[in-house]
Design a protein around this motif. Structure first.
Motif, PDB file in Angstrom:
ATOM      1  N   ALA A  84       0.870  -1.180   0.000  1.00  0.00           N
ATOM      2  CA  ALA A  84       0.000   0.000   0.000  1.00  0.00           C
ATOM      3  C   ALA A  84       0.909   1.234   0.000  1.00  0.00           C
ATOM      4  CB  ALA A  84      -0.908  -0.028   1.217  1.00  0.00           C
ATOM      5  N   PHE A  85       0.294   2.419   0.043  1.00  0.00           N
ATOM      6  CA  PHE A  85       1.052   3.652  -0.167  1.00  0.00           C
ATOM      7  C   PHE A  85       0.557   4.728   0.801  1.00  0.00           C
ATOM      8  CE2 PHE A  85       0.515   1.195  -3.968  1.00  0.00           C
ATOM      9  CZ  PHE A  85       1.815   1.062  -4.443  1.00  0.00           C
ATOM     10  N   PRO A  86       1.401   5.720   1.101  1.00  0.00           N
ATOM     11  CA  PRO A  86       0.959   6.800   1.991  1.00  0.00           C
ATOM     12  C   PRO A  86      -0.154   7.615   1.346  1.00  0.00           C
ATOM     13  CG  PRO A  86       3.341   6.914   1.571  1.00  0.00           C
ATOM     14  CD  PRO A  86       2.777   5.889   0.643  1.00  0.00           C
ATOM     15  N   GLN A  87      -1.143   7.988   2.156  1.00  0.00           N
ATOM     16  CA  GLN A  87      -2.229   8.810   1.626  1.00  0.00           C
ATOM     17  C   GLN A  87      -1.644  10.117   1.087  1.00  0.00           C
ATOM     18  OE1 GLN A  87      -5.525   9.209   4.258  1.00  0.00           O
ATOM     19  NE2 GLN A  87      -6.902   9.793   2.614  1.00  0.00           N
ATOM     20  N   GLY A  88      -2.169  10.556  -0.051  1.00  0.00           N
ATOM     21  CA  GLY A  88      -1.639  11.773  -0.688  1.00  0.00           C
ATOM     22  C   GLY A  88      -0.674  11.463  -1.808  1.00  0.00           C
ATOM     23  N   SER A  89      -0.235  10.194  -1.892  1.00  0.00           N
ATOM     24  CA  SER A  89       0.698   9.827  -2.972  1.00  0.00           C
ATOM     25  C   SER A  89      -0.093   9.313  -4.178  1.00  0.00           C
ATOM     26  CB  SER A  89       1.672   8.744  -2.494  1.00  0.00           C
ATOM     27  OG  SER A  89       0.973   7.531  -2.248  1.00  0.00           O
ATOM     28  N   ALA A  90       0.576   9.303  -5.345  1.00  0.00           N
ATOM     29  CA  ALA A  90      -0.075   8.780  -6.557  1.00  0.00           C
ATOM     30  C   ALA A  90      -0.375   7.291  -6.384  1.00  0.00           C
ATOM     31  CB  ALA A  90       0.827   9.006  -7.768  1.00  0.00           C
ATOM     32  N   GLY A  91       0.505   6.582  -5.697  1.00  0.00           N
ATOM     33  CA  GLY A  91       0.294   5.155  -5.462  1.00  0.00           C
ATOM     34  C   GLY A  91      -0.977   4.911  -4.670  1.00  0.00           C
ATOM     35  N   PHE A  92      -1.197   5.729  -3.644  1.00  0.00           N
ATOM     36  CA  PHE A  92      -2.421   5.577  -2.834  1.00  0.00           C
ATOM     37  C   PHE A  92      -3.648   5.761  -3.713  1.00  0.00           C
ATOM     38  CE2 PHE A  92      -5.980   7.041  -0.348  1.00  0.00           C
ATOM     39  CZ  PHE A  92      -5.942   6.241   0.791  1.00  0.00           C
ATOM     40  N   ASP A  93      -3.623   6.780  -4.561  1.00  0.00           N
ATOM     41  CA  ASP A  93      -4.785   7.043  -5.423  1.00  0.00           C
ATOM     42  C   ASP A  93      -5.051   5.864  -6.361  1.00  0.00           C
ATOM     43  OD1 ASP A  93      -5.073   9.465  -4.216  1.00  0.00           O
ATOM     44  OD2 ASP A  93      -4.044  10.602  -5.787  1.00  0.00           O
ATOM     45  N   ARG A  94      -3.986   5.302  -6.915  1.00  0.00           N
ATOM     46  CA  ARG A  94      -4.167   4.162  -7.840  1.00  0.00           C
ATOM     47  C   ARG A  94      -4.704   2.945  -7.099  1.00  0.00           C
ATOM     48  NH1 ARG A  94       0.548   2.269 -10.069  1.00  0.00           N
ATOM     49  NH2 ARG A  94      -0.703   1.131 -11.578  1.00  0.00           N
ATOM     50  N   LEU A  95      -4.179   2.691  -5.897  1.00  0.00           N
ATOM     51  CA  LEU A  95      -4.659   1.544  -5.120  1.00  0.00           C
ATOM     52  C   LEU A  95      -6.118   1.744  -4.730  1.00  0.00           C
ATOM     53  CD1 LEU A  95      -4.369  -1.098  -3.593  1.00  0.00           C
ATOM     54  CD2 LEU A  95      -3.325   0.151  -1.699  1.00  0.00           C
ATOM     55  N   ASN A  96      -6.439   2.943  -4.272  1.00  0.00           N
ATOM     56  CA  ASN A  96      -7.805   3.238  -3.843  1.00  0.00           C
ATOM     57  C   ASN A  96      -8.776   3.089  -5.017  1.00  0.00           C
ATOM     58  OD1 ASN A  96      -9.112   3.832  -1.469  1.00  0.00           O
ATOM     59  ND2 ASN A  96      -9.287   6.013  -1.933  1.00  0.00           N
ATOM     60  N   GLN A  97      -8.339   3.551  -6.187  1.00  0.00           N
ATOM     61  CA  GLN A  97      -9.149   3.441  -7.406  1.00  0.00           C
ATOM     62  C   GLN A  97      -9.396   1.973  -7.749  1.00  0.00           C
ATOM     63  OE1 GLN A  97      -7.961   6.161 -10.715  1.00  0.00           O
ATOM     64  NE2 GLN A  97      -7.457   4.261 -11.753  1.00  0.00           N
ATOM     65  N   ALA A  98      -8.341   1.150  -7.667  1.00  0.00           N
ATOM     66  CA  ALA A  98      -8.490  -0.286  -7.976  1.00  0.00           C
ATOM     67  C   ALA A  98      -9.414  -0.954  -6.958  1.00  0.00           C
ATOM     68  CB  ALA A  98      -7.124  -0.965  -7.984  1.00  0.00           C
ATOM     69  N   LEU A  99      -9.233  -0.616  -5.686  1.00  0.00           N
ATOM     70  CA  LEU A  99     -10.098  -1.203  -4.651  1.00  0.00           C
ATOM     71  C   LEU A  99     -11.554  -0.793  -4.864  1.00  0.00           C
ATOM     72  CD1 LEU A  99      -7.953  -0.792  -1.388  1.00  0.00           C
ATOM     73  CD2 LEU A  99      -8.555  -2.939  -2.539  1.00  0.00           C
ATOM     74  N   ALA A 100     -11.765   0.459  -5.248  1.00  0.00           N
ATOM     75  CA  ALA A 100     -13.129   0.940  -5.464  1.00  0.00           C
ATOM     76  C   ALA A 100     -13.777   0.200  -6.631  1.00  0.00           C
ATOM     77  CB  ALA A 100     -13.124   2.445  -5.709  1.00  0.00           C
ATOM     78  N   PHE A 101     -13.023  -0.018  -7.711  1.00  0.00           N
ATOM     79  CA  PHE A 101     -13.563  -0.776  -8.847  1.00  0.00           C
ATOM     80  C   PHE A 101     -13.956  -2.185  -8.395  1.00  0.00           C
ATOM     81  CE2 PHE A 101     -12.558  -4.090 -11.970  1.00  0.00           C
ATOM     82  CZ  PHE A 101     -13.571  -3.849 -12.892  1.00  0.00           C
ATOM     83  N   ILE A 154      -2.451  -6.128 -10.344  1.00  0.00           N
ATOM     84  CA  ILE A 154      -3.445  -5.100 -10.678  1.00  0.00           C
ATOM     85  C   ILE A 154      -2.803  -3.712 -10.784  1.00  0.00           C
ATOM     86  CG2 ILE A 154      -5.530  -3.916  -9.846  1.00  0.00           C
ATOM     87  CD1 ILE A 154      -6.504  -6.667  -8.833  1.00  0.00           C
ATOM     88  N   LEU A 155      -1.822  -3.426  -9.926  1.00  0.00           N
ATOM     89  CA  LEU A 155      -1.182  -2.115 -10.021  1.00  0.00           C
ATOM     90  C   LEU A 155       0.073  -2.126 -10.883  1.00  0.00           C
ATOM     91  CD1 LEU A 155      -1.567  -0.417  -6.519  1.00  0.00           C
ATOM     92  CD2 LEU A 155      -3.113  -0.429  -8.468  1.00  0.00           C
ATOM     93  N   GLY A 156       0.476  -3.287 -11.389  1.00  0.00           N
ATOM     94  CA  GLY A 156       1.637  -3.312 -12.270  1.00  0.00           C
ATOM     95  C   GLY A 156       2.631  -4.385 -11.929  1.00  0.00           C
ATOM     96  N   GLU A 157       3.849  -3.936 -11.496  1.00  0.00           N
ATOM     97  CA  GLU A 157       4.982  -4.845 -11.335  1.00  0.00           C
ATOM     98  C   GLU A 157       4.895  -5.725 -10.096  1.00  0.00           C
ATOM     99  OE1 GLU A 157       7.801  -4.894 -13.538  1.00  0.00           O
ATOM    100  OE2 GLU A 157       6.202  -3.902 -14.669  1.00  0.00           O
ATOM    101  N   ARG A 158       4.250  -5.220  -9.059  1.00  0.00           N
ATOM    102  CA  ARG A 158       4.268  -5.976  -7.803  1.00  0.00           C
ATOM    103  C   ARG A 158       2.878  -6.034  -7.195  1.00  0.00           C
ATOM    104  NH1 ARG A 158       8.233  -2.806  -3.873  1.00  0.00           N
ATOM    105  NH2 ARG A 158       7.453  -4.397  -2.452  1.00  0.00           N
TER     106      ARG A 158
END
Ligand SMILES: N[C@@H](CCC(=O)N[C@@H](CS)C(=O)NCC(=O)O)C(=O)O
Length: 236
Positions: A84-101, A154-158
């Motif tokens: 997972a990623f710190p809130q406010g980072s691009a990684g967090f947004d991508r993870l949150n988006q995938a989880l929401a889908f 789902i998010l790419g490499e890992r």
């Protein structure tokens, strides 16, 4: 105290939270909730007033419900593991988006199919719901196939907690014989890779009440009564 995950059986969507806890590598316990009977009991409604699993009792005794909130809570303690990623980072947004889908479009695609299992659904409703459910599940798989775009995770490499959550709800294709997953090659590869994951095997064994070898720091089951008792909540 160790956090306690209240997980529903059989075939519950809590499965992904068990995988996430295993991957996160922090101590936790499990409390088994038989669906639908135990989830509707007054005791469990003290945990989750809407009677759904999963729910998480955190180390401080706070209760979190809703898979996305639980996964984000677990993720906050698993950033160093790349899950997972710190809130406010691009990684967090991508993870949150995938989880929401996964938690809305993908999960809800199965709703008509679950409904056909209710004993009061007769014909012609059953045929209509089955056809509608199969179409929705196929659309959700086509969407995920496009999102994966040939990637391994789902998010790419890992791997991330989105893959952990997917491991649980993807099984519903087989429960309902909804489609041939091989028609979606990237989704199929992801699912097959996850099926071989030791944490996914652990979660499956736990669900089936079989001997389960933790790959993380699972510290044992507690009963619902004990989970709600302050005496156990303070045990080591
Ligand atoms: N929005 C909730 C939905 C949870 C949910 O639907 N849980 C199901 C199991 S997958 C449940 O507990 N159903 C109650 C029942 O079957 O009695 C989440 O994502 O956590």
């Amino acid at each position: 105290m160790d956090p306690i995950l209240f997980y529903g059986v059989p075939e519950g969507c809590s499965f992904g939270s068990i995988v996430a806890l295993e991957w996160a590598g922090r101590p936790y316990r499990l409390c088994r909730i038989a669906l639908p009977e135990m989830a509707a009991s007054p005791a469990y409604r003290r945990v989750n007033p809407v009677g759904e699993t999963p729910a998480l009792m955190t180390a401080t005794g706070a209760i979190i419900v809703e898979s996305m909130a639980i996964l984000n809570h677990i993720g906050a303690g698993a950033i160093d593991r790349g899950l997972a990623f710190p809130q406010g980072s691009a990684g967090f947004d991508r993870l949150n988006q995938a989880l929401a889908f996964l938690n809305t479009s993908f999960f809800n695609a199965f709703t008509p199919l679950w409904h056909t299992l209710d004993s009061d659904v007769g014909e012609p409703e059953k045929t209509v719901l089955t056809a509608f459910g199969h179409r929705m599940v196929a659309e959700a798989h086509a969407d995920l196939e496009r999102m994966l775009d040939g990637r391994d995770w789902i998010l790419g490499e890992r791997r991330s907690l989105a893959d952990a959550y997917f491991a649980g709800i993807a099984r519903w294709v087989d429960v309902h014989d909804a489609l041939d997953r091989r028609a979606y090659p990237a989704v199929n590869r992801l699912y097959e890779r996850l099926c071989e994951d030791p944490a996914v095997r652990f979660a499956r064994a736990v669900e089936h009440g079989e001997p389960a070898v933790t790959t993380g720091r699972f510290a044992g089951h507690v009963s619902l009564d004990d989970a709600l008792s302050p005496a156990v909540a303070t045990s080591p």
